[in-house]
Enzyme design. Structure first.
Site, PDB file in Angstrom:
ATOM      1  N   TRP A  23      -3.500   1.056  -7.523  1.00 16.40           N
ATOM      2  CA  TRP A  23      -4.939   0.821  -7.357  1.00 16.40           C
ATOM      3  C   TRP A  23      -5.474   1.298  -6.020  1.00 16.40           C
ATOM      4  O   TRP A  23      -6.670   1.370  -5.828  1.00 16.40           O
ATOM      5  CB  TRP A  23      -5.224  -0.693  -7.489  1.00 16.40           C
ATOM      6  CG  TRP A  23      -4.264  -1.490  -6.644  1.00 16.40           C
ATOM      7  CD1 TRP A  23      -3.098  -2.066  -7.066  1.00 16.40           C
ATOM      8  CD2 TRP A  23      -4.348  -1.747  -5.235  1.00 16.40           C
ATOM      9  NE1 TRP A  23      -2.440  -2.654  -6.002  1.00 16.40           N
ATOM     10  CE2 TRP A  23      -3.206  -2.475  -4.866  1.00 16.40           C
ATOM     11  CE3 TRP A  23      -5.286  -1.429  -4.247  1.00 16.40           C
ATOM     12  CZ2 TRP A  23      -2.954  -2.895  -3.563  1.00 16.40           C
ATOM     13  CZ3 TRP A  23      -5.043  -1.844  -2.946  1.00 16.40           C
ATOM     14  CH2 TRP A  23      -3.890  -2.573  -2.611  1.00 16.40           C
ATOM     15  N   ASN A  24      -4.602   1.586  -5.039  1.00 13.76           N
ATOM     16  CA  ASN A  24      -5.149   1.792  -3.690  1.00 13.76           C
ATOM     17  C   ASN A  24      -5.841   3.137  -3.501  1.00 13.76           C
ATOM     18  O   ASN A  24      -6.708   3.275  -2.644  1.00 13.76           O
ATOM     19  CB  ASN A  24      -4.094   1.512  -2.608  1.00 13.76           C
ATOM     20  CG  ASN A  24      -2.925   2.459  -2.660  1.00 13.76           C
ATOM     21  OD1 ASN A  24      -2.690   3.106  -3.676  1.00 13.76           O
ATOM     22  ND2 ASN A  24      -2.181   2.549  -1.584  1.00 13.76           N
TER      23      ASN A  24
ATOM     24  N   LYS B 170      -1.094   5.928 -17.035  1.00 13.62           N
ATOM     25  CA  LYS B 170      -1.330   4.480 -17.082  1.00 13.62           C
ATOM     26  C   LYS B 170      -1.799   4.053 -15.694  1.00 13.62           C
ATOM     27  O   LYS B 170      -1.013   3.940 -14.762  1.00 13.62           O
ATOM     28  CB  LYS B 170      -0.058   3.708 -17.459  1.00 13.62           C
ATOM     29  CG  LYS B 170      -0.405   2.276 -17.852  1.00 13.62           C
ATOM     30  CD  LYS B 170       0.524   1.216 -17.298  1.00 13.62           C
ATOM     31  CE  LYS B 170       0.416   0.879 -15.875  1.00 13.62           C
ATOM     32  NZ  LYS B 170      -0.768   0.100 -15.442  1.00 13.62           N
ATOM     33  N   PRO B 171      -3.122   3.826 -15.562  1.00 15.61           N
ATOM     34  CA  PRO B 171      -3.621   3.412 -14.251  1.00 15.61           C
ATOM     35  C   PRO B 171      -3.368   1.919 -14.044  1.00 15.61           C
ATOM     36  O   PRO B 171      -3.055   1.200 -15.000  1.00 15.61           O
ATOM     37  CB  PRO B 171      -5.126   3.672 -14.363  1.00 15.61           C
ATOM     38  CG  PRO B 171      -5.430   3.484 -15.818  1.00 15.61           C
ATOM     39  CD  PRO B 171      -4.187   3.892 -16.575  1.00 15.61           C
TER      40      PRO B 171
ATOM     41  N   GLY C  83       3.941   3.531  -6.636  1.00  8.20           N
ATOM     42  CA  GLY C  83       3.761   2.080  -6.564  1.00  8.20           C
ATOM     43  C   GLY C  83       4.847   1.441  -5.727  1.00  8.20           C
ATOM     44  O   GLY C  83       5.395   2.063  -4.806  1.00  8.20           O
ATOM     45  N   SER C  84       5.194   0.207  -6.072  1.00  6.19           N
ATOM     46  CA  SER C  84       6.125  -0.557  -5.238  1.00  6.19           C
ATOM     47  C   SER C  84       7.578  -0.153  -5.487  1.00  6.19           C
ATOM     48  O   SER C  84       7.925   0.351  -6.564  1.00  6.19           O
ATOM     49  CB  SER C  84       5.964  -2.043  -5.554  1.00  6.19           C
ATOM     50  OG  SER C  84       6.288  -2.271  -6.910  1.00  6.19           O
TER      51      SER C  84
ATOM     52  N   GLU D   7       7.130   7.686  -5.869  1.00  7.18           N
ATOM     53  CA  GLU D   7       6.386   7.630  -4.602  1.00  7.18           C
ATOM     54  C   GLU D   7       6.201   6.149  -4.297  1.00  7.18           C
ATOM     55  O   GLU D   7       5.337   5.493  -4.882  1.00  7.18           O
ATOM     56  CB  GLU D   7       5.022   8.312  -4.754  1.00  7.18           C
ATOM     57  CG  GLU D   7       5.083   9.807  -4.996  1.00  7.18           C
ATOM     58  CD  GLU D   7       5.487  10.589  -3.749  1.00  7.18           C
ATOM     59  OE1 GLU D   7       5.630   9.985  -2.670  1.00  7.18           O
ATOM     60  OE2 GLU D   7       5.682  11.805  -3.884  1.00  7.18           O
ATOM     61  N   LEU D   8       7.041   5.613  -3.406  1.00  3.18           N
ATOM     62  CA  LEU D   8       7.102   4.152  -3.271  1.00  3.18           C
ATOM     63  C   LEU D   8       6.581   3.678  -1.910  1.00  3.18           C
ATOM     64  O   LEU D   8       5.933   4.422  -1.200  1.00  3.18           O
ATOM     65  CB  LEU D   8       8.543   3.706  -3.525  1.00  3.18           C
ATOM     66  CG  LEU D   8       9.149   4.255  -4.836  1.00  3.18           C
ATOM     67  CD1 LEU D   8      10.588   3.800  -5.006  1.00  3.18           C
ATOM     68  CD2 LEU D   8       8.317   3.852  -6.049  1.00  3.18           C
TER      69      LEU D   8
ATOM     70  N   CYS E 210       0.244   3.392   1.710  1.00  2.00           N
ATOM     71  CA  CYS E 210       1.711   3.467   1.798  1.00  2.00           C
ATOM     72  C   CYS E 210       2.150   4.069   3.124  1.00  2.00           C
ATOM     73  O   CYS E 210       3.246   3.787   3.595  1.00  2.00           O
ATOM     74  CB  CYS E 210       2.248   4.290   0.636  1.00  2.00           C
ATOM     75  SG  CYS E 210       1.423   5.876   0.459  1.00  2.00           S
TER      76      CYS E 210
ATOM     77  N   GLU F 288       6.844  -4.306   3.985  1.00  2.33           N
ATOM     78  CA  GLU F 288       5.531  -3.657   3.993  1.00  2.33           C
ATOM     79  C   GLU F 288       4.459  -4.753   3.877  1.00  2.33           C
ATOM     80  O   GLU F 288       4.426  -5.486   2.890  1.00  2.33           O
ATOM     81  CB  GLU F 288       5.472  -2.711   2.791  1.00  2.33           C
ATOM     82  CG  GLU F 288       4.224  -1.889   2.705  1.00  2.33           C
ATOM     83  CD  GLU F 288       4.210  -1.027   1.430  1.00  2.33           C
ATOM     84  OE1 GLU F 288       4.649  -1.506   0.364  1.00  2.33           O
ATOM     85  OE2 GLU F 288       3.743   0.117   1.513  1.00  2.33           O
TER      86      GLU F 288
HETATM   87  P1  NAP Z   1       3.033  -1.848  -8.349  1.00  6.07           P
HETATM   88  O1  NAP Z   1       2.845  -3.280  -8.584  1.00  6.07           O
HETATM   89  O2  NAP Z   1       4.397  -1.297  -8.355  1.00  6.07           O
HETATM   90  O3  NAP Z   1       2.102  -1.099  -9.405  1.00  6.07           O
HETATM   91  C1  NAP Z   1       2.016   0.298  -9.500  1.00  6.07           C
HETATM   92  C2  NAP Z   1       1.731   0.693 -10.933  1.00  6.07           C
HETATM   93  O4  NAP Z   1       2.823   0.276 -11.762  1.00  6.07           O
HETATM   94  C3  NAP Z   1       0.496   0.009 -11.516  1.00  6.07           C
HETATM   95  O5  NAP Z   1      -0.115   0.859 -12.451  1.00  6.07           O
HETATM   96  C4  NAP Z   1       1.099  -1.194 -12.236  1.00  6.07           C
HETATM   97  O6  NAP Z   1       0.252  -1.733 -13.226  1.00  6.07           O
HETATM   98  C5  NAP Z   1       2.333  -0.551 -12.819  1.00  6.07           C
HETATM   99  N1  NAP Z   1       3.383  -1.473 -13.234  1.00  6.07           N
HETATM  100  C6  NAP Z   1       3.603  -2.744 -12.851  1.00  6.07           C
HETATM  101  N2  NAP Z   1       4.686  -3.246 -13.497  1.00  6.07           N
HETATM  102  C7  NAP Z   1       5.151  -2.263 -14.303  1.00  6.07           C
HETATM  103  C8  NAP Z   1       6.229  -2.162 -15.223  1.00  6.07           C
HETATM  104  N3  NAP Z   1       7.080  -3.169 -15.425  1.00  6.07           N
HETATM  105  N4  NAP Z   1       6.399  -1.000 -15.893  1.00  6.07           N
HETATM  106  C9  NAP Z   1       5.570   0.042 -15.690  1.00  6.07           C
HETATM  107  N5  NAP Z   1       4.527   0.001 -14.832  1.00  6.07           N
HETATM  108  C10 NAP Z   1       4.327  -1.126 -14.136  1.00  6.07           C
HETATM  109  O7  NAP Z   1       2.419  -1.394  -6.951  1.00  6.07           O
HETATM  110  P2  NAP Z   1       1.083  -1.915  -6.286  1.00  6.07           P
HETATM  111  O8  NAP Z   1       1.400  -3.143  -5.550  1.00  6.07           O
HETATM  112  O9  NAP Z   1      -0.026  -1.925  -7.237  1.00  6.07           O
HETATM  113  O10 NAP Z   1       0.818  -0.699  -5.287  1.00  6.07           O
HETATM  114  C11 NAP Z   1       1.116  -0.755  -3.969  1.00  6.07           C
HETATM  115  C12 NAP Z   1       2.468  -0.117  -3.672  1.00  6.07           C
HETATM  116  O11 NAP Z   1       2.385   1.275  -3.965  1.00  6.07           O
HETATM  117  C13 NAP Z   1       2.821  -0.201  -2.230  1.00  6.07           C
HETATM  118  O12 NAP Z   1       4.181  -0.500  -2.068  1.00  6.07           O
HETATM  119  C14 NAP Z   1       2.503   1.183  -1.710  1.00  6.07           C
HETATM  120  O13 NAP Z   1       3.201   1.526  -0.540  1.00  6.07           O
HETATM  121  C15 NAP Z   1       2.884   2.019  -2.875  1.00  6.07           C
HETATM  122  N6  NAP Z   1       2.236   3.336  -2.821  1.00  6.07           N
HETATM  123  C16 NAP Z   1       3.001   4.429  -2.599  1.00  6.07           C
HETATM  124  C17 NAP Z   1       2.405   5.680  -2.492  1.00  6.07           C
HETATM  125  C18 NAP Z   1       3.220   6.919  -2.244  1.00  6.07           C
HETATM  126  O14 NAP Z   1       2.705   8.011  -2.463  1.00  6.07           O
HETATM  127  N7  NAP Z   1       4.452   6.816  -1.786  1.00  6.07           N
HETATM  128  C19 NAP Z   1       1.031   5.794  -2.629  1.00  6.07           C
HETATM  129  C20 NAP Z   1       0.276   4.639  -2.855  1.00  6.07           C
HETATM  130  C21 NAP Z   1       0.899   3.417  -2.961  1.00  6.07           C
HETATM  131  P3  NAP Z   1      -0.716  -2.969 -12.866  1.00  6.07           P
HETATM  132  O15 NAP Z   1      -1.340  -2.648 -11.545  1.00  6.07           O
HETATM  133  O16 NAP Z   1      -1.657  -3.015 -13.983  1.00  6.07           O
HETATM  134  O17 NAP Z   1       0.194  -4.156 -12.749  1.00  6.07           O
END
Ligand code: NAP
Length: 474
Positions: free
Chosen positions: A144-145, A168-169, A221-222, A243-244, A277, A378
């Site tokens: 979402w960020n 899948k956003p 994501g995470s 990309e975590l 991130c 983080e």
């Molecule tokens: P997240 O909880 O891992 O969510 C990321 C995406 O994965 C969302 O679309 C989420 O859906 C989905 N998701 C959640 N559980 C899932 C599952 N079991 N199976 C498949 N998809 C699933 O991460 P966040 O907290 O939203 O985002 C922040 C993290 O992203 C931070 O750690 C940040 O550092 C990292 N990030 C990394 C980069 C990079 O380029 N390295 C860039 C931006 C952000 P829902 O949101 O609908 O739950």
């Protein structure tokens, strides 16, 4: 949702609400998609693949360019949506939409340069040739960020390579996802080439993992979810780009330009309320500069105005939701319990109009030590934890002493030191006297647990291509 070129409801006919983190109001609703919807999208992407893969790159480029044009022509509307869903400052949302279009334009061109090779052959009666072909159906899961930018960064590269995609956003920014999908659909992308499914992340994610037709998962994501997806992808040896998260060190050496360092830190730490991130997460300042640094930094942070991203006077918007505020609170409280000093902020904001949103005060912490959670994990919030150090070897060791390795920043006037230390920092991106490290043309990605693979630049396109060797008897 967009599946096979049609705008449809979820098979369940249910929807979910998306909330504004600045005031808790409902922004809108999106279809509550699940495994059935993901399978429909996989069917569509699979059926559309061969034709899209065989479409000349120049024709694919023309469609992508139109999608970029449409995003830009809708910049104001999409920016408003990003601010309403993600809380981002409106001016930052506008920049995000332009950057998303920039990715689409760049990959439209780069897709036309996926060259193969004619290899000098050791055998006289054989000729070796390589060609590069799209990986296949790609599932793109985004956070979402940066809800428009992340979709554009990944999907544009995949589409330019000739892959078909299912995006899948995040549920929290599903409406921005839908708006980006609309730009691709309106640009005339053939049915099934770009699909977008909103809804239950677990069910949709598992449908991707369980289906061998999905050849690649590109996830941003995470680390926690990234590991789950990587392990699930092993079942059918899917390609993964991950990309975590990050835990970026921001290092100010004794000869640094203090004003430049503070300027860089203010932008990288408090932009997007610290929810990036690549945001500095540990600020290492040489002890000879520490007092001056803390004094000047605190003055600037104390002046930041917190509020709704729609208000042009706001410097720092809300965090994405209440659990994000709780995480920041728990990191700061843990640091205080272990001896950190709060110089500015250090608490959530609940006065007046901020009461119904998820706001945390921009914060500066001094006397931070490595045993504190804020130095190890983080934080993803507007908190600058400052750690003193004595010598360069010590700071390199401490900067690298983490499972993360996405970004690192170094401030020094000594070119030799800058080169030598940049070479030793275990991070995919290093900013030297600058915090603007992301570019469409550059490879973005992490070392260690911050990820696998790169997005952006040539590497971003290569990650959606397979190399095929063809040997000819002549
Ligand atoms: P997240 O909880 O891992 O969510 C990321 C995406 O994965 C969302 O679309 C989420 O859906 C989905 N998701 C959640 N559980 C899932 C599952 N079991 N199976 C498949 N998809 C699933 O991460 P966040 O907290 O939203 O985002 C922040 C993290 O992203 C931070 O750690 C940040 O550092 C990292 N990030 C990394 C980069 C990079 O380029 N390295 C860039 C931006 C952000 P829902 O949101 O609908 O739950």
């Amino acid at each position: 949702m967009l599946i096979n070129g049609e705008w449809i409801r979820a098979a369940s006919h249910h929807s979910f609400a998306v909330y504004n983190p600045a005031n808790g109001a409902v922004v809108g609703k999106a279809p509550a998609g699940s495994a059935d919807d993901a399978i429909l999208a996989i069917n569509a992407a699979d059926a559309a693949f061969s034709e899209w893969a065989e479409t000349p790159a120049a024709k694919r480029a023309a469609i992508l360019r139109r999608a970029g044009d449409l995003l830009l022509s809708r910049e104001e509307r999409i920016s408003q949506l990003i601010t309403l869903e993600a809380g981002k400052l409106l001016r930052a949302s506008r920049k995000e939409v332009s950057a998303a279009a920039e990715f689409i334009y760049w990959y439209a061109e780069e897709g036309r340069r996926s060259y193969g090779e004619w290899i000098p052959d050791p055998l006289p009666d054989r000729r070796l040739l390589t060609i590069r072909q799209p990986v296949g159906v790609v599932a793109v899961i985004t956070p979402w960020n940066f809800p428009a930018y992340m979709i554009a960064r990944t999907a544009a590269a995949a589409l330019a390579a000739g892959c078909t995609v299912i995006v899948k956003p995040s549920k929290q920014t599903a409406l921005t996802g839908l708006a980006v999908a609309r730009a691709f659909a309106d640009a005339g992308i053939p049915p099934g080439v770009f699909n977008l499914v909103t809804g239950d992340p677990n069910a949709i994610g598992n449908a991707f993992l369980d289906d061998a037709r999905v050849r690649k998962i590109s996830f941003t994501g995470s680390i926690e979810i990234g590991k789950q997806l990587m392990s699930g992808a092993a079942k059918s040896v899917k390609r993964v780009t991950l990309e975590l998260g990050g835990n970026a060190p921001f290092i100010v050496l004794s000869d640094a330009d203090l004003e430049k360092a503070i300027e860089g830190l203010m932008a990288a730490k408090f932009g997007n309320a610290g929810q990036m991130c690549i945001a500095p997460n540990r600020v290492f300042v040489h002890s000879s500069l520490l007092d001056a640094f803390l004094e000047r930094m605190s003055l600037k942070v104390a002046q930041l105005k917190v509020g709704s991203g729609l208000d042009p006077g706001t410097d720092v918007g809300p965090l994405i939701n209440n659990s994000a505020v709780k995480k920041v609170e728990s990191h700061v409280n843990d640091a205080i319990d272990k001896g950190a000093r709060v110089l500015v902020g250090g608490h959530r904001l609940i006065e007046g109009t901020l009461a119904s949103g998820s706001f945390y005060a921009p914060t500066v912490l001094a006397d931070v030590t490595s045993d504190m959670r804020i130095a190890q994990e983080e934080t993803f919030g507007p908190v600058a934890p400052v750690i003193a150090f004595e010598d360069d070897e010590e700071v390199i060791e401490r900067a690298n002493n983490t499972p993360y390795g996405l970004a690192a920043y170094l401030y020094t006037r000594d070119l030799k030191k800058a080169i030598r230390i940049a070479e030793r920092l275990e991070s995919g991106l290093i900013g030297v006297n600058d915090t603007r490290i992301a570019a469409v043309e550059g490879p973005f990605g992490g070392f260690k647990q911050s990820g696998i693979g790169r997005e952006g630049g040539h590497d971003g396109l290569a990650s959606f291509l397979e190399t095929k060797e063809i040997a000819f008897r002549v």
